[in-house]
Design an enzyme around this catalytic site. Structure first.
Site, PDB file in Angstrom:
ATOM      1  N   LEU A 160      35.297  36.856  43.674  1.00 28.19           N
ATOM      2  CA  LEU A 160      34.233  36.039  43.096  1.00 28.19           C
ATOM      3  C   LEU A 160      34.827  34.778  42.477  1.00 28.19           C
ATOM      4  O   LEU A 160      35.915  34.810  41.902  1.00 28.19           O
ATOM      5  CB  LEU A 160      33.476  36.830  42.026  1.00 28.19           C
ATOM      6  CG  LEU A 160      32.875  38.160  42.474  1.00 28.19           C
ATOM      7  CD1 LEU A 160      31.917  38.678  41.415  1.00 28.19           C
ATOM      8  CD2 LEU A 160      32.172  38.037  43.810  1.00 28.19           C
TER       9      LEU A 160
ATOM     10  N   GLY B 288      36.569  40.809  44.539  1.00 29.65           N
ATOM     11  CA  GLY B 288      35.423  40.656  45.443  1.00 29.65           C
ATOM     12  C   GLY B 288      35.853  40.512  46.896  1.00 29.65           C
ATOM     13  O   GLY B 288      35.100  40.868  47.813  1.00 29.65           O
TER      14      GLY B 288
ATOM     15  N   ASN C 286      41.126  44.440  41.084  1.00 31.22           N
ATOM     16  CA  ASN C 286      41.965  44.171  39.911  1.00 31.22           C
ATOM     17  C   ASN C 286      41.162  43.734  38.689  1.00 31.22           C
ATOM     18  O   ASN C 286      41.708  43.120  37.763  1.00 31.22           O
ATOM     19  CB  ASN C 286      42.997  43.089  40.263  1.00 31.22           C
ATOM     20  CG  ASN C 286      42.346  41.774  40.665  1.00 31.22           C
ATOM     21  OD1 ASN C 286      41.292  41.764  41.292  1.00 31.22           O
ATOM     22  ND2 ASN C 286      42.954  40.666  40.306  1.00 31.22           N
ATOM     23  N   GLU C 287      39.861  44.034  38.678  1.00 29.39           N
ATOM     24  CA  GLU C 287      38.974  43.511  37.628  1.00 29.39           C
ATOM     25  C   GLU C 287      39.500  43.739  36.210  1.00 29.39           C
ATOM     26  O   GLU C 287      39.414  42.854  35.364  1.00 29.39           O
ATOM     27  CB  GLU C 287      37.567  44.116  37.761  1.00 29.39           C
ATOM     28  CG  GLU C 287      36.683  43.442  38.787  1.00 29.39           C
ATOM     29  CD  GLU C 287      37.016  43.849  40.223  1.00 29.39           C
ATOM     30  OE1 GLU C 287      37.966  44.622  40.441  1.00 29.39           O
ATOM     31  OE2 GLU C 287      36.309  43.373  41.128  1.00 29.39           O
TER      32      GLU C 287
HETATM   33  N1  CO8 Z   1      37.847  31.819  41.413  1.00 30.31           N
HETATM   34  C1  CO8 Z   1      37.961  30.499  41.202  1.00 30.31           C
HETATM   35  N2  CO8 Z   1      39.122  29.815  41.410  1.00 30.31           N
HETATM   36  C2  CO8 Z   1      40.192  30.506  41.874  1.00 30.31           C
HETATM   37  C3  CO8 Z   1      40.137  31.886  42.120  1.00 30.31           C
HETATM   38  C4  CO8 Z   1      38.886  32.561  41.886  1.00 30.31           C
HETATM   39  N3  CO8 Z   1      38.725  33.873  42.112  1.00 30.31           N
HETATM   40  N4  CO8 Z   1      41.338  32.292  42.571  1.00 30.31           N
HETATM   41  C5  CO8 Z   1      42.119  31.194  42.602  1.00 30.31           C
HETATM   42  N5  CO8 Z   1      41.446  30.114  42.179  1.00 30.31           N
HETATM   43  C6  CO8 Z   1      41.916  28.732  42.092  1.00 30.31           C
HETATM   44  C7  CO8 Z   1      43.178  28.606  41.257  1.00 30.31           C
HETATM   45  O1  CO8 Z   1      42.870  28.491  39.877  1.00 30.31           O
HETATM   46  C8  CO8 Z   1      43.779  27.329  41.815  1.00 30.31           C
HETATM   47  O2  CO8 Z   1      43.043  26.228  41.288  1.00 30.31           O
HETATM   48  P1  CO8 Z   1      43.737  24.799  41.055  1.00 30.31           P
HETATM   49  O3  CO8 Z   1      44.192  24.339  42.417  1.00 30.31           O
HETATM   50  O4  CO8 Z   1      42.649  23.958  40.480  1.00 30.31           O
HETATM   51  O5  CO8 Z   1      44.884  25.015  40.106  1.00 30.31           O
HETATM   52  C9  CO8 Z   1      43.449  27.417  43.301  1.00 30.31           C
HETATM   53  O6  CO8 Z   1      42.336  28.327  43.403  1.00 30.31           O
HETATM   54  C10 CO8 Z   1      44.590  27.952  44.152  1.00 30.31           C
HETATM   55  O7  CO8 Z   1      45.021  29.185  43.591  1.00 30.31           O
HETATM   56  P2  CO8 Z   1      46.527  29.662  43.685  1.00 30.31           P
HETATM   57  O8  CO8 Z   1      47.452  28.507  43.474  1.00 30.31           O
HETATM   58  O9  CO8 Z   1      46.677  30.841  42.786  1.00 30.31           O
HETATM   59  O10 CO8 Z   1      46.610  30.081  45.236  1.00 30.31           O
HETATM   60  P3  CO8 Z   1      47.682  31.056  45.911  1.00 30.31           P
HETATM   61  O11 CO8 Z   1      47.538  30.835  47.383  1.00 30.31           O
HETATM   62  O12 CO8 Z   1      49.032  30.909  45.302  1.00 30.31           O
HETATM   63  O13 CO8 Z   1      47.179  32.537  45.544  1.00 30.31           O
HETATM   64  C11 CO8 Z   1      45.468  34.200  45.260  1.00 30.31           C
HETATM   65  C12 CO8 Z   1      45.974  33.008  46.082  1.00 30.31           C
HETATM   66  C13 CO8 Z   1      46.433  35.371  45.478  1.00 30.31           C
HETATM   67  C14 CO8 Z   1      44.098  34.579  45.777  1.00 30.31           C
HETATM   68  C15 CO8 Z   1      45.456  33.834  43.763  1.00 30.31           C
HETATM   69  O14 CO8 Z   1      44.764  32.585  43.629  1.00 30.31           O
HETATM   70  C16 CO8 Z   1      44.763  34.820  42.887  1.00 30.31           C
HETATM   71  O15 CO8 Z   1      45.315  35.869  42.590  1.00 30.31           O
HETATM   72  N6  CO8 Z   1      43.552  34.483  42.428  1.00 30.31           N
HETATM   73  C17 CO8 Z   1      42.802  35.301  41.479  1.00 30.31           C
HETATM   74  C18 CO8 Z   1      42.094  36.395  42.199  1.00 30.31           C
HETATM   75  C19 CO8 Z   1      41.291  37.219  41.241  1.00 30.31           C
HETATM   76  O16 CO8 Z   1      41.782  37.783  40.279  1.00 30.31           O
HETATM   77  N7  CO8 Z   1      39.996  37.318  41.512  1.00 30.31           N
HETATM   78  C20 CO8 Z   1      39.106  38.081  40.699  1.00 30.31           C
HETATM   79  C21 CO8 Z   1      37.736  37.469  40.695  1.00 30.31           C
HETATM   80  S1  CO8 Z   1      36.579  38.551  39.876  1.00 30.31           S
HETATM   81  C22 CO8 Z   1      35.818  39.441  41.120  1.00 30.31           C
HETATM   82  O17 CO8 Z   1      35.954  39.146  42.268  1.00 30.31           O
HETATM   83  C23 CO8 Z   1      34.932  40.620  40.768  1.00 30.31           C
HETATM   84  C24 CO8 Z   1      34.287  40.465  39.475  1.00 30.31           C
HETATM   85  C25 CO8 Z   1      33.296  41.563  39.144  1.00 30.31           C
HETATM   86  C26 CO8 Z   1      32.610  41.234  37.838  1.00 30.31           C
HETATM   87  C27 CO8 Z   1      31.989  42.407  37.188  1.00 30.31           C
HETATM   88  C28 CO8 Z   1      31.574  42.104  35.757  1.00 30.31           C
HETATM   89  C29 CO8 Z   1      30.599  43.133  35.193  1.00 30.31           C
END
Ligand code: CO8
Length: 304
Positions: free
Chosen positions: A110, A155, A179-180
């Site tokens: 997400l 997500g 990994n939430e």
């Molecule tokens: N949302 C928005 N922006 C993101 C996200 C995301 N999920 N993931 C990465 N970005 C952004 C980064 O901040 C970065 O932004 P900027 O260029 O402005 O600095 C850009 O995308 C590139 O990211 P990376 O440099 O980290 O890219 P890599 O290729 O090195 O890594 C990954 C890719 C492995 C995907 C890494 O970005 C990562 O680990 N991202 C986080 C993933 C994550 O933890 N997602 C969880 C989202 S929550 C969800 O999906 C379920 C929520 C359920 C909610 C329930 C509540 C009740």
């Protein structure tokens, strides 16, 4: 009786997002050697999703292309749902392969910016779209295969788990999992149910509490993915696997799938509004907003 339920399900899927496709053969395609060799009778394009439907095989390849990491924003989810809905309504489409055109990432899950600093109304709208994506994919009558050619946390993992079969690139740098808790948030019951249905109760219990991300070898071991292949063979393997699945008569396979998944789907459909309300109340809490802010800062810092 069961067959009628499947057919009715197909009609229900023609909900508010459905628009008849005016597919153009000039639409952008997700260019890969495999696809280039295929006959393209019907393709549509949109900024964030590329759909390439090969009528000769009945298989559509949906390429996620929302740079930089295919994070699931409201716009992206809406396009995804429309795309799936169109294919679902097209009786000649029997199989769907989901993959990514972004290097190294299948989907980052997400879009965290959709959950940070947003109004309750907007959060509610966003969550309804997340539910819709899951309902459409998990309840699809098509054979669905995830060609996971990069990391797929949270997500992204959920989206992969909605599919009937998962093929992942054998690259130890990639990870997949829910990994939430690492973000200080809680995977909702239907994320948990989907994972339990995939890998079982005990593995899910540990994985969710610790917010575990698995490398491909670990993911294969616990059954979170079904097959590992070299990175450049992910889509080709998905296409071959699809042929095997399509050899089974559609009605028998779809009824069986529905039988396996219906209780999980019904649980969300009958609690949908309450689930939205719960999400909005949870995500707009100051403490949760603080956790999300810190996590986003960590992502940016890690990059610097
Ligand atoms: N949302 C928005 N922006 C993101 C996200 C995301 N999920 N993931 C990465 N970005 C952004 C980064 O901040 C970065 O932004 P900027 O260029 O402005 O600095 C850009 O995308 C590139 O990211 P990376 O440099 O980290 O890219 P890599 O290729 O090195 O890594 C990954 C890719 C492995 C995907 C890494 O970005 C990562 O680990 N991202 C986080 C993933 C994550 O933890 N997602 C969880 C989202 S929550 C969800 O999906 C379920 C929520 C359920 C909610 C329930 C509540 C009740």
């Amino acid at each position: 009786m069961a067959l009628r339920a499947v057919l009715r399900n197909k009609c229900v899927l023609s909900g508010l997002l459905y628009q008849r496709s005016s597919c153009s053969s000039h639409g952008r395609v997700c260019a890969t050697p495999v696809l280039a060799a295929q006959q393209r009778n019907n393709s549509s394009s949109s900024p964030k999703i590329d759909v390439n439907f090969d009528q000769s095989t009945g298989v559509a390849v949906m390429c996620l292309q929302n740079p930089p990491v295919n994070s699931l924003s409201l716009d992206f989810l809406t396009e995804l749902c429309i795309g799936v809905e169109k294919l679902e309504m097209d009786k000649s489409c029997r199989g769907l392969i989901l993959t990514s055109s972004q290097p190294k990432v299948f989907s980052a899950g997400l879009d965290i910016t959709e959950m940070y600093g947003k109004s309750p109304e907007r959060c509610g709208e966003f969550w309804r779209a997340v539910q819709e994506m899951w309902l459409k994919l998990y309840g699809s009558n098509m054979v669905t295969i995830a060609a996971i050619n990069g990391s797929s946390p949270a997500g992204g993992c959920l989206m992969s788990m909605t599919c009937d079969y998962r093929i992942m690139a054998d690259n130890p740098r990639y990870s997949i999992g829910l990994n939430e808790t690492q973000l200080g948030i809680v995977a909702p019951f239907w994320f948990k149910d989907t994972m339990t249905n995939t890998v079982g109760q005990r593995t899910t219990e540990v994985a969710l509490q610790l917010g575990l991300l698995y490398n491909p070898t670990e993911a294969l071991k616990i059954g979170l993915v079904d097959q590992l292949v070299p990175e450049d063979q992910v889509l080709a393997t998905a296409t071959q696997t699809m042929t095997k699945w399509l050899a089974i008569p559609d009605h028998a396979r779809a009824i069986t799938k529905s039988m396996m998944r219906k209780p999980t789907i019904d649980k969300l459909t009958s609690n949908r509004e309450a689930d939205i309300q719960y999400f909005v109340n949870f995500i707009t809490k100051d403490s949760i907003q603080k956790s999300l802010g810190m996590y986003m800062a960590m992502l940016k810092k890690r990059k610097a």
